[in-house]
Enzyme design. Structure first.
Site, short mmCIF file in Angstrom:
data_model
loop_
_atom_site.label_atom_id
_atom_site.label_comp_id
_atom_site.label_asym_id
_atom_site.label_seq_id
_atom_site.Cartn_x
_atom_site.Cartn_y
_atom_site.Cartn_z
N HIS A 177 -5.69 -6.60 13.86
CA HIS A 177 -4.43 -5.85 13.80
C HIS A 177 -4.01 -5.46 15.22
O HIS A 177 -4.81 -4.93 15.97
CB HIS A 177 -4.70 -4.59 12.95
CG HIS A 177 -3.45 -3.92 12.46
ND1 HIS A 177 -2.34 -4.62 12.06
CD2 HIS A 177 -3.16 -2.62 12.24
CE1 HIS A 177 -1.41 -3.76 11.64
NE2 HIS A 177 -1.89 -2.54 11.75
N CYS A 197 12.94 25.29 1.98
CA CYS A 197 12.07 25.98 1.02
C CYS A 197 11.21 24.97 0.28
O CYS A 197 11.25 23.78 0.55
CB CYS A 197 12.90 26.77 0.01
SG CYS A 197 14.26 27.70 0.70
N MET A 198 10.44 25.46 -0.71
CA MET A 198 9.53 24.57 -1.42
C MET A 198 10.28 23.51 -2.23
O MET A 198 9.95 22.32 -2.19
CB MET A 198 8.61 25.37 -2.33
CG MET A 198 7.55 24.51 -2.99
SD MET A 198 6.55 25.39 -4.19
CE MET A 198 5.56 26.42 -3.15
N ASP A 199 11.30 23.93 -2.99
CA ASP A 199 11.99 23.00 -3.89
C ASP A 199 13.47 22.83 -3.59
O ASP A 199 14.15 22.01 -4.21
CB ASP A 199 11.88 23.48 -5.34
CG ASP A 199 10.45 23.81 -5.69
OD1 ASP A 199 9.60 22.91 -5.58
OD2 ASP A 199 10.18 24.97 -6.05
N ARG A 224 1.17 -10.36 7.91
CA ARG A 224 1.16 -9.20 7.02
C ARG A 224 2.45 -8.40 7.21
O ARG A 224 2.64 -7.76 8.23
CB ARG A 224 -0.07 -8.33 7.30
CG ARG A 224 -1.38 -9.07 7.08
CD ARG A 224 -2.58 -8.16 7.24
NE ARG A 224 -2.62 -7.50 8.52
CZ ARG A 224 -3.19 -8.00 9.61
NH1 ARG A 224 -3.82 -9.17 9.56
NH2 ARG A 224 -3.16 -7.33 10.74
N ARG A 242 -10.49 1.19 15.04
CA ARG A 242 -10.40 1.92 13.78
C ARG A 242 -11.48 1.35 12.87
O ARG A 242 -12.53 1.92 12.73
CB ARG A 242 -8.98 1.73 13.20
CG ARG A 242 -8.72 2.51 11.95
CD ARG A 242 -7.25 2.45 11.54
NE ARG A 242 -6.80 1.10 11.18
CZ ARG A 242 -5.56 0.82 10.76
NH1 ARG A 242 -4.65 1.77 10.65
NH2 ARG A 242 -5.22 -0.41 10.44
N TYR A 276 14.73 31.95 3.94
CA TYR A 276 13.58 32.80 4.26
C TYR A 276 13.57 33.22 5.73
O TYR A 276 14.00 32.46 6.60
CB TYR A 276 12.27 32.04 4.01
CG TYR A 276 11.89 31.94 2.56
CD1 TYR A 276 11.57 33.08 1.82
CD2 TYR A 276 11.84 30.70 1.92
CE1 TYR A 276 11.22 32.97 0.47
CE2 TYR A 276 11.48 30.58 0.59
CZ TYR A 276 11.17 31.73 -0.12
OH TYR A 276 10.82 31.62 -1.43
N LYS A 323 0.84 -1.20 0.00
CA LYS A 323 0.00 0.00 0.00
C LYS A 323 0.88 1.25 0.00
O LYS A 323 2.09 1.15 0.27
CB LYS A 323 -0.91 -0.02 1.24
CG LYS A 323 -0.13 -0.05 2.54
CD LYS A 323 -1.03 -0.29 3.74
CE LYS A 323 -0.18 -0.37 4.99
NZ LYS A 323 -0.95 -0.76 6.17
C1 PLP Z 1 -0.10 -1.55 7.01
C2 PLP Z 1 -0.67 -2.71 7.65
C3 PLP Z 1 0.16 -3.77 8.05
C4 PLP Z 1 1.66 -3.73 7.96
O1 PLP Z 1 2.18 -3.17 9.12
P1 PLP Z 1 3.77 -2.97 9.33
O2 PLP Z 1 3.90 -2.42 10.67
O3 PLP Z 1 4.20 -2.02 8.28
O4 PLP Z 1 4.35 -4.30 9.15
C5 PLP Z 1 -0.45 -4.90 8.55
N1 PLP Z 1 -1.79 -4.97 8.68
C6 PLP Z 1 -2.60 -3.96 8.34
C7 PLP Z 1 -4.06 -4.11 8.51
C8 PLP Z 1 -2.07 -2.79 7.82
O5 PLP Z 1 -2.88 -1.79 7.48
#
Ligand code: PLP
Length: 766
Positions: free
Chosen positions: A564, A709-711, A621, A534, A661, A435
């Site tokens: 999670h 700065c910006m860039d 995950r 969440r 700046y 992601k």
């Molecule tokens: C992003 C995410 C992970 C991965 O977590 P890390 O700490 O980057 O390993 C696992 N499960 C869910 C639901 C997530 O959104």
């Protein structure tokens, strides 16, 4: 070597009478090149089974196989030879041992944590003017790579140089028996992650086993920098082999740096450029062509090879270019461009090819022809000896670059995956979190790299469009969508994406949309809220209603159920994590009891994999750790991303003056101030300014001066010898995103994902 000889050398039972002559050993069916003289070893690993490829290889002309089980294929036995053994990998190793024993020549065995390939290639550069050297291709240093390397010994070999690497105790004994080095080179012990070793001491002892029968072992003189240590080793070995000191020093001065990378860059007109400036020889050419062919996005693209003369010692050029031509043919290259006087002289070797062939006497002649400007939507592999200056071709083909780039090491992604695999049961699948554009590293390239790893069960992204992008780029692995939007259901259906379902609202809408689209059996992933608060169903109150709904429809099928952890990265939450796990099991058990099929379970993220291996269940995950950041401390596992730029301009500014700046950067001494092209529009946090953080210039700390700065922003290089155009590292191996994150009170995730899309990503493999 004849098949019958090999059978007796490895103690195999031979089925089928074919007794052909074997020149090539093959362990990866994708690398097939010379079928009629190839012996294929069907090796079983946790990640795959070579027996599955036998039928395919047979249909491509291979007739000799080492197998653990006689396959059921449609071939007449007179045509084929199957050598049956207990363990194909052991047979491969034994064959290499026998081959090695035929040679009474000096054999150098190299091991250590860093620099093995550099030392090997440098020794090759120094020794090859005087003798025929056989060496490991690239870094073929594993249980499979070492026997394949040693098989390269042939009647003209006068010295062998082989590298050996191990990932766990017990492996070095096998490599020692194959290499049987007479001279040992130990490049030193790094402090890299121990993974499968209990201690540094154990790791050292294991590595030292390579030298069990060496008369002489070399180690770098203490106190030298890494680069100097590599040269020092080469000097010691050459002296030992009797090379006069003046010749040694002269050759040391001419050593060329070893590019261990295959760089992938976006080119003009939709071309993809693969740049390989590693030493040129037939082996490394084959490896680079395999790399090109394994890119999933190469389908429908013309494959182009641009190759210079290759100066290979020992082999007559004619024979050599015939081999090259055969490789070009077997690898399906559609356009071949040969550059150099020697390759022009041997153009006839390429006459029979289906590929369109062009020859040019020099790099400049090719560039002047402007024929490169015609390349469209091709994959272009560029491989040239250094003296041909192929970087001119790369530059001509490349897109114009913004000077700030994010360099991404795709091999390190795989190394990190393997690091986390070491905590897991071999049957546990890994969901790789790609992601947020793979935490900033680039989801498409990272996913292509992960796709061939069999233990990866899923890729996961946040929204449907990210999944669609992966599908459009040839990603076929199952893809999980963690946060599907109500408006994206058609995209899910069209691209075969599997959504997370976390509420009744989204469940009802999804069932409705799927039924209307005539979909049945679509896999979904049920999320439970066990304490994060969440997203997710409440496992203690909402299961009956969820089960009831799922049972009364056929559009969706629960494929997995997960939750999670809120704090697996810190021991202080261990008790809460246990409570979360308890709640999770209530929900998961209830759902499972309602369905006859197995519903996959997963809960651990990166930190959890390390911290709670007993909670790995069916899947885990993996996110942050995949990108090299250790979630439980500030260290880097294997560095993946390096954000770097170059110095635009340097000013000498007097004490009392200000920089940037609002006159925030007040100088208290006469200073040298360098401007670099990165700013908050690139995602570079303004809070880094005014000395809160630093960049690295030639390895030294250069604090940010004044406001970002910006860039552009400014850094203080008063004490650092440097000039305009020098590289600046913003984060990377020596400056971890975790460290930067702490200076501005955030987490490394935010640093990584903030690097904006206008910063070009450049990928390479080591
Ligand atoms: C992003 C995410 C992970 C991965 O977590 P890390 O700490 O980057 O390993 C696992 N499960 C869910 C639901 C997530 O959104």
């Amino acid at each position: 070597m004849r098949v019958s000889t090999i059978a007796s050398l490895i103690g195999a039972r031979q089925v089928g009478e074919a007794d052909i002559n074997i020149n090539w050993l093959l362990t990866d069916s994708r690398s097939l090149c010379f079928p009629e003289s190839t012996l294929f070893f069907a090796i079983r690993t946790p990640r795959g089974d070579g027996h599955r490829y036998i039928q395919d290889l047979y249909s491509r002309g291979v007739r000799a196989f080492v197998v653990e089980e006689i396959p059921d294929i449609t071939a007449s036995s007179g045509e084929c030879a199957f050598l049956q053994v207990e363990n194909s990998l052991v047979a491969l190793q034994r064959l290499a041992e026998r081959k090695r024993e035929e040679y009474d020549i000096p054999i150098i065995g190299i091991t250590g944590s860093n620099g093995k390939t550099t030392v090997k290639e440098w020794l090759y550069q120094m020794l090859s003017p005087d003798m025929t050297v056989t060496r490991s291709p690239r870094s073929y240093n594993s249980q499979i790579g070492v026997p394949l390397s040693v098989w390269g010994l042939w009647e003209k070999s006068q010295i062998g140089i082989f590298e050996a690497a191990i990932s766990q105790p017990g492996e070095m004994e096998a490599l020692e028996r194959i290499i049987q080095p007479t001279i040992g080179v130990f490049t030193g012990l790094g402090s890299a992650h121990q993974e499968n070793f209990q201690s540094m001491e154990q790791k050292r002892e294991e590595k030292m086993k390579l030298f069990a029968h060496c008369k002489t072992v070399f180690m770098p003189t203490p106190g030298l920098s890494a680069l100097e240590a590599d040269r020092d080793l080469c000097r010691q070995v050459c002296r030992h082999l009797g090379m006069p000191d003046d010749v040694i020093e002269q050759r040391l001065a001419q050593l060329e740096p070893i590019a261990m990378r295959l760089e992938v860059k976006q080119g003009r007109h939709g071309c993809m450029i693969i740049n390989d400036s590693y030493n040129s020889d037939l082996n490394s050419l084959g490896i680079a062509m395999d790399f090109m062919n394994r890119r999933p996005d190469r389908a429908d693209r013309q494959r182009v090879l641009i190759l210079s003369d290759i100066l290979q010692s020992g082999v007559p050029p004619r024979m050599f270019y015939e081999h090259v031509a055969q490789l070009v043919q077997m690898r399906g290259v559609e356009c071949f461009i040969g550059i150099g006087p020697q390759i022009c002289d041997h153009a006839a070797c390429f006459d029979q090819l289906q590929a369109q062939c062009q020859f040019y006497p020099s790099t400049d002649a090719y560039l002047q022809s402007q024929s490169f400007a015609m390349l469209r939507d091709s994959v272009v592999l560029i491989k040239g000896a250094r003296s041909f200056h192929f970087e001119k071709i790369t530059q001509a083909l490349e897109q114009k670059v913004h000077e700030t780039i994010l360099e991404v090491n795709l091999s390190a992604v795989v190394d990190n995956l393997n690091y986390y695999r070491s905590f897991l049961d071999p049957n546990t699948r890994i969901i790789c979190m790609v992601k947020a554009d793979a935490y900033g590293a680039g989801a498409v390239e990272v996913s292509k790299t992960l796709q061939s790893q069999t233990q990866v069960g899923y890729l996961a992204v946040a929204v449907a469009d990210e999944g669609a992008l992966l599908r459009s780029n040839g990603i076929t692995k199952p893809i999980m969508i963690m946060n599907p939007e109500m408006t994206s259901f058609d995209t899910l259906f069209e691209y075969n994406l599997e959504p997370e379902v976390y509420s009744f609202r989204i469940l009802d809408a999804l069932i409705h949309a799927a039924e209307r689209a005539g979909i049945t059996g679509m896999p979904i992933h049920i999320k439970l809220d066990t304490g994060m608060h969440r997203l997710g169903f409440d496992p203690e109150t909402e299961m009956p209603r969820l089960i009831e709904k799922l049972q009364h429809q056929t559009a969706l099928v629960p494929r997995s159920i997960f939750s999670h952890f809120v704090g697996s990265d810190s021991d202080s939450f261990d008790q809460f994590s246990s409570e979360q796990y308890r709640r999770y099991l209530i929900g998961a058990d209830a759902l499972q009891a309602a369905f006859p099929h197995h519903i996959l379970r997963h809960m651990n993220n990166s930190a959890g994999i390390e911290h709670f291996p007993d909670r790995q269940m069916d899947m885990v995950r993996l996110g942050l750790g995949l990108y090299g950041i250790d979630p439980r401390n500030d260290s880097i596992i294997n560095n993946v991303s390096t954000l770097k730029t170059t110095i635009l301009q340097i000013h000498d500014v007097k004490a009392g003056e200000t920089v940037g700046y609002s006159r925030r950067g007040k100088l208290t001494r006469d200073s040298r101030i360098a401007a670099i092209p990165i700013g908050y529009a690139d995602g570079w946090d303004r809070l880094f300014g005014n000395g809160n953080a630093y960049a690295l210039v030639n390895g030294q700390k250069a604090p940010y001066v004044g406001n970002i700065c910006m860039d552009v922003c400014m850094i203080d290089v008063t004490d650092i010898p440097c000039q305009e155009g020098d590289h600046v590292v913003l984060f990377g191996d020596q400056l971890s995103p975790s460290l930067l994150a702490r200076t501005v009170n955030t987490i490394p995730y935010e640093i990584l994902t903030s690097v904006s899309h206008r910063v070009k990503r450049v990928y390479y493999h080591e």
